[in-house]
Design a protein around this motif. Structure first.
Motif, PDB file in Angstrom:
ATOM      1  N   PRO A  26       0.652  -1.320   0.024  1.00 43.25           N
ATOM      2  CA  PRO A  26      -0.144   0.037   0.051  1.00 43.25           C
ATOM      3  C   PRO A  26       0.740   1.258   0.186  1.00 43.25           C
ATOM      4  O   PRO A  26       0.359   2.353  -0.096  1.00 43.25           O
ATOM      5  CB  PRO A  26      -0.770  -0.085   1.234  1.00 43.25           C
ATOM      6  CG  PRO A  26       0.079  -0.821   2.275  1.00 43.25           C
ATOM      7  CD  PRO A  26       0.895  -1.668   1.223  1.00 43.25           C
ATOM      8  N   ASP A  68       2.537   4.167  -7.166  1.00 39.34           N
ATOM      9  CA  ASP A  68       1.655   3.245  -5.873  1.00 39.34           C
ATOM     10  C   ASP A  68       2.146   1.753  -5.630  1.00 39.34           C
ATOM     11  O   ASP A  68       2.899   1.462  -6.541  1.00 39.34           O
ATOM     12  CB  ASP A  68       0.390   3.688  -5.783  1.00 39.34           C
ATOM     13  CG  ASP A  68      -0.116   3.333  -7.200  1.00 39.34           C
ATOM     14  OD1 ASP A  68      -1.198   3.730  -7.498  1.00 39.34           O
ATOM     15  OD2 ASP A  68       0.516   2.680  -8.027  1.00 39.34           O
ATOM     16  N   ASP A  96       4.763   6.097   3.588  1.00 40.11           N
ATOM     17  CA  ASP A  96       4.635   6.986   2.335  1.00 40.11           C
ATOM     18  C   ASP A  96       5.868   7.955   2.303  1.00 40.11           C
ATOM     19  O   ASP A  96       5.842   8.684   3.605  1.00 40.11           O
ATOM     20  CB  ASP A  96       3.507   7.605   2.191  1.00 40.11           C
ATOM     21  CG  ASP A  96       2.132   6.594   2.044  1.00 40.11           C
ATOM     22  OD1 ASP A  96       0.932   6.850   1.893  1.00 40.11           O
ATOM     23  OD2 ASP A  96       2.515   5.565   1.573  1.00 40.11           O
ATOM     24  N   PRO A 590      -2.829  -4.309   2.108  1.00 41.13           N
ATOM     25  CA  PRO A 590      -3.022  -2.947   2.379  1.00 41.13           C
ATOM     26  C   PRO A 590      -3.066  -2.763   3.806  1.00 41.13           C
ATOM     27  O   PRO A 590      -3.235  -1.634   4.134  1.00 41.13           O
ATOM     28  CB  PRO A 590      -4.461  -2.915   2.036  1.00 41.13           C
ATOM     29  CG  PRO A 590      -5.114  -4.409   2.115  1.00 41.13           C
ATOM     30  CD  PRO A 590      -3.957  -5.393   1.833  1.00 41.13           C
ATOM     31  N   GLU A 643      -2.524   1.179   9.553  1.00 40.84           N
ATOM     32  CA  GLU A 643      -2.949   2.002   8.669  1.00 40.84           C
ATOM     33  C   GLU A 643      -3.746   0.887   7.704  1.00 40.84           C
ATOM     34  O   GLU A 643      -3.062  -0.223   7.378  1.00 40.84           O
ATOM     35  CB  GLU A 643      -2.075   2.583   8.047  1.00 40.84           C
ATOM     36  CG  GLU A 643      -1.332   3.945   8.801  1.00 40.84           C
ATOM     37  CD  GLU A 643      -0.434   4.409   8.059  1.00 40.84           C
ATOM     38  OE1 GLU A 643       0.216   3.843   7.140  1.00 40.84           O
ATOM     39  OE2 GLU A 643       0.014   5.669   8.507  1.00 40.84           O
ATOM     40  N   SER A 645      -5.416   0.638   3.983  1.00 43.47           N
ATOM     41  CA  SER A 645      -5.743   1.335   2.618  1.00 43.47           C
ATOM     42  C   SER A 645      -6.963   0.331   2.079  1.00 43.47           C
ATOM     43  O   SER A 645      -6.747  -0.808   1.989  1.00 43.47           O
ATOM     44  CB  SER A 645      -4.637   1.393   1.717  1.00 43.47           C
ATOM     45  OG  SER A 645      -3.646   2.202   2.276  1.00 43.47           O
ATOM     46  N   HIS A 649      -8.792   4.828  -2.920  1.00 42.54           N
ATOM     47  CA  HIS A 649      -8.372   6.053  -2.239  1.00 42.54           C
ATOM     48  C   HIS A 649      -8.389   6.485  -0.724  1.00 42.54           C
ATOM     49  O   HIS A 649      -8.516   7.487  -0.204  1.00 42.54           O
ATOM     50  CB  HIS A 649      -9.385   7.170  -2.968  1.00 42.54           C
ATOM     51  CG  HIS A 649      -8.960   7.288  -4.479  1.00 42.54           C
ATOM     52  ND1 HIS A 649      -7.721   7.932  -4.827  1.00 42.54           N
ATOM     53  CD2 HIS A 649      -9.562   7.250  -5.372  1.00 42.54           C
ATOM     54  CE1 HIS A 649      -7.656   7.807  -6.022  1.00 42.54           C
ATOM     55  NE2 HIS A 649      -8.944   7.598  -6.533  1.00 42.54           N
ATOM     56  N   LEU A 651      -8.050   5.784   3.305  1.00 43.57           N
ATOM     57  CA  LEU A 651      -7.103   5.318   4.349  1.00 43.57           C
ATOM     58  C   LEU A 651      -7.504   5.394   5.808  1.00 43.57           C
ATOM     59  O   LEU A 651      -8.012   6.642   6.099  1.00 43.57           O
ATOM     60  CB  LEU A 651      -5.722   6.211   4.226  1.00 43.57           C
ATOM     61  CG  LEU A 651      -4.575   5.925   5.295  1.00 43.57           C
ATOM     62  CD1 LEU A 651      -4.290   4.387   4.935  1.00 43.57           C
ATOM     63  CD2 LEU A 651      -3.724   6.783   5.154  1.00 43.57           C
TER      64      LEU A 651
END
Length: 783
Positions: A26, A68, A96, A590, A643, A645, A649, A651
């Motif tokens: 992710p 991504d 990220d 994810p 976290e 995902s 889109h 999160l």
């Protein structure tokens, strides 16, 4: 119980992670490629390739790219453009990240490129448990104090004095146990009071890192509970000028802030010379709780800094100066005339005297003026490694004013402070980074020296702390070995401290000069094992210590801004900690989980114990009474960040902080420990919306803090812990083009439903509520 639960959960998740992983990843790597020279990059001609993944993308007309579905681990990037030198580099990705890449033309003889991202300095403890705020996350804290900004990290809370003063709390400990490094320098100020917030302008930082647990091996004996690194971005290396302006507006307190910076670098025969100028202004009036105004809670602040550097390949020198000046109002509801009035104020749900909005700040208030001068230099010694030297001088001036002015008219016109402290600090650090041994082992050896001199004066009828001087020095050795999957690190340090106080008996005027010496050796060892690109485990053990502070030894008077009467104990001994942390980073499809557990034992833990129901009645009013005391304490806790995902889109981020602290000596709970905290955010992101909007997001946040029920039964507080609370918040923002740059705009709302509540870690919970709804507009314009 909490220890067993943590161990079982860890073993279960570790077993699951090692058995198998989902191929879905992710993480997102974003960046911008720019030209380091005057030559322009051809639109659409920049390619970013991932050779090992057989993937690639092209940057848009502004050089911006986004990749991504990236897995946790090492990522090789090959960035190329016709007419420019190809960059082949490797970055480690565990979250990220956003990169800025400078490419040089083929004709340029320089063989260097610049990649800016998440990097760990060579002499930092790489096996310690750390969390960093940078990029978009840091942007969403602009305009807040350092303590408020750090609340977004799991395991970090704040110790408050009203709506304007915040001190960071890491794993339940605070004040002199937390060391803050401001641009690489130990932040030295009057850090011992609940009302003594860090004298730092967060606008200078592009990155704030929290080291959870003792880091005294590298940073000194005071880093017993953790370290906070406030780091500005590197000065520019390529010729040219740039900068930016940040503007923040807040509805609560009708406050605002503006901060700007300009920077540049010379070329030609002056290449290597660079500079930065920065300044900030902040102002707010009375804050507003859900149902009433909080009288005399405004503040004014003005900060500025300047940096000048000359750097070559083999050597470099840098000078830095900063000044932080603020005036902070102390809520009038906290200053009480008689004992009965104090007891009534604590029992009353609202202040007896109603306030209105105003920007005026009247007595009681505090002013702080902190100045820092830093000079550092480095020499690359070729096959003999690298040598770094840093010198710093700090002057911290604090003045505290009582609610009542002097009965002497002539003295009242001069408006002298009731308490005045002036702390002057000199620090010297010399670090040698030796060359790699067998290409596996790297490390550093360092020497530290510091000295403090404190001058106190004022019109308070009783001396709070005496004048003092102290000296200290330390030597450390840190070694790190890296293999393919395993990193092992260990360090050893010796510190010596000497202190002399100059006490005066208020009745006999007799001066005494008690002198103390302390010394101790500390040890730290840790390891990180990467099972695969999806799962890693980190364990760290460390010892740490700190000597009792002057306030803890000799306090005997009214602490004006904290609104209490404090008593010290000159027989207190040094405090020693034994810290264990175990954490893991787990990525499965994810889902990304960062979890950590800790068990910290403190021998002779020093804390401020309430003397309730005793109230100290003085000619300046009635004050709650507190005494510094020692015990043995055990801290245990869990930090968890999850976290997830989903639906391309979305999160979902969930952060949990749990700490349990026991007084081992009395078999009771320890007072002043943060409640559990559950922070959840749902965010929707669009990387690009057409060609005019990028990084568009909308988020909703929920913060739940239950009532602190784990309070001591053998110690009486002046008021019971307040009820728990649930707060809602929302935010939205994006980046829009302004010329060749991108302007960031966001709108954030906190306490959206305007809940009336009080927080257990706020010293002023005895008297007033926390602030109500607050809407914050942030605009950041680069140039």
């Amino acid at each position: 119980m909490i220890t067993r639960i943590w161990i079982y959960a860890f073993l279960l998740l570790a077993a699951t992670a090692v058995k198998g992983q989902s191929p879905s990843c992710p993480l997102v790597v974003r960046g911008q490629v720019i030209s380091a020279d005057s030559a322009a990059l051809p639109p659409g001609a920049v390619s970013i390739n991932l050779p090992k993944l057989n993937r690639g993308v092209r940057a848009d007309s502004s050089g911006t790219f986004s990749i991504d579905h990236i897995c946790n681990g090492r990522l090789e990037l090959v960035i190329s453009c016709e007419g420019f030198r190809t960059l082949d580099t490797v970055v480690r990705v565990n979250k990220d990240i956003t990169l800025q890449v400078s490419l040089h033309t083929v004709a340029d003889q320089l063989h260097t490129v610049e990649v800016t991202g998440r990097m760990l300095k060579k002499d930092q403890l790489s096996t310690a448990v750390t969390t960093t705020i940078s990029g978009a996350a840091l942007e969403q804290t602009k305009g807040l104090s350092l303590g408020e900004a750090l609340k977004t990290i799991s395991g970090v809370n704040t110790l408050q004095t009203g709506p304007t003063i915040f001190k960071p709390v890491i794993h339940g400990v605070y004040s002199n146990r937390i060391l803050i490094l401001n641009n690489g320098i130990r932040q030295e100020g009057q850090n011992w009071g609940n009302d003594h917030a860090p004298e730092i302008d967060p606008f200078i930082a592009t990155r704030i890192t929290v080291i959870k647990g003792p880091a005294s091996i590298r940073y000194g004996s005071d880093a017993i509970g953790g370290v906070i690194l406030v780091e500005p971005k590197e000065l520019p290396a390529e010729p040219g000028f740039g900068g930016g302006v940040d503007v923040v507006g807040m509805t609560n307190g009708r406050g605002g802030a503006v901060s700007g910076n300009v920077e540049g670098a010379a070329g030609g025969k002056w290449k290597g010379l660079s500079f930065r100028l920065q300044g900030s202004l902040k102002k707010a009036g009375n804050a507003e709780a859900a149902n009433y105004w909080l009288g005399n809670t405004g503040y004014n602040e003005g900060d500025y800094s300047a940096t000048l550097r000359y750097a070559k390949d083999r050597y470099g020198i840098e000078a830095y100066y900063s000044r932080f000046v603020t005036k902070i109002g102390i809520a009038t509801a906290s200053h009480i005339g008689t004992v009965q009035d104090l007891l009534s104020a604590i029992a009353r749900p609202e202040p007896a005297v109603k306030a209105d909005f105003t920007y005026s700040i009247v007595r009681p208030y505090q002013t702080i003026d902190h100045q820092l001068l830093k000079a550092d230099a480095y020499w690359k010694l070729g096959k003999f490694g690298r040598l770094d030297y840093v010198f710093a001088r700090q002057v911290d001036t604090r003045k505290e004013y009582d609610a009542d002015i002097s009965f002497n008219d002539s003295l009242a016109k001069l408006n002298p402070p009731d308490l005045y402290f002036r702390l002057t600090t000199y620090t010297n650090d010399l670090v040698w980074q030796h060359p790699a041994i067998g290409k596996k082992i790297v490390g550093s050896f360092g020497l530290n020296y510091l000295t403090h001199g404190n001058l106190q004066q004022g019109t308070g009828y009783q001396e709070l702390i005496p004048n003092f001087v102290d000296y200290g020095g330390g030597a450390f050795l840190i070694e790190k070995a890296e293999w393919k999957k395993l990193t092992v690190e260990a360090g050893l340090r010796y510190d010596y401290r000497w202190m002399r106080a100059y006490t005066v008996d208020a009745r006999t005027l007799r001066e005494d000069r008690p002198t103390y010496t302390w010394n101790r050796t500390t040890f730290n060892a840790g390891a990180v094992y990467y099972f695969n690109d999806h799962f890693s485990v980190d364990y760290n053990f460390g010892t740490a210590w700190r000597p009792p502070q002057v306030i803890e030894l000799f306090a005997n008077g009214i602490h004006q801004s904290a609104v209490d009467y404090e008593h010290g104990d000159s027989t207190l001994t040094l405090e020693t900690a034994y810290n264990n942390t175990l954490s893991f980073n787990w990525l499965i499809g994810p889902l990304h989980i960062e979890a950590g557990g800790y068990i910290n034992y403190f021998h002779h833990y020093i804390y401020l114990r309430p003397d309730a129901p005793k109230v100290q009645s003085t000619i300046q009013g009635a004050f709650p009474s507190f005494t510094y005391t020692q015990t043995n304490a055990l801290f245990q806790g869990v930090d968890l960040t999850v976290e997830y995902s989903f639906l391309k889109h979305f999160l979902l981020t969930s952060k949990t902080s749990i700490v349990r602290a026991r007084d081992v000596s009395t078999d009771d709970w320890l007072i002043g420990i943060p409640s559990d905290k559950f922070d959840n955010t749902l965010k929707y992101e669009w990387p690009m919306v057409g060609k005019k909007v990028k990084a568009l997001f909308i988020s909703v946040n929920n913060l739940a803090v239950p009532r602190q029920v784990r309070v001591p039964t053998k110690i009486q507080d002046y008021a019971p812990p307040p009820d728990g609370y649930i707060l809602w918040g929302a935010a939205a923002g994006c980046s829009i083009p302004v010329g060749k740059k991108w302007m960031d705009v966001s709108l954030t709302a906190t306490n959206l439903t305007n809940v009336a509540y009080r927080d257990y870690m706020d010293k002023f919970r005895y008297f007033i509520d926390e602030i109500g709804r607050n809407v914050i507009l942030r605009v950041s314009v680069p140039f």
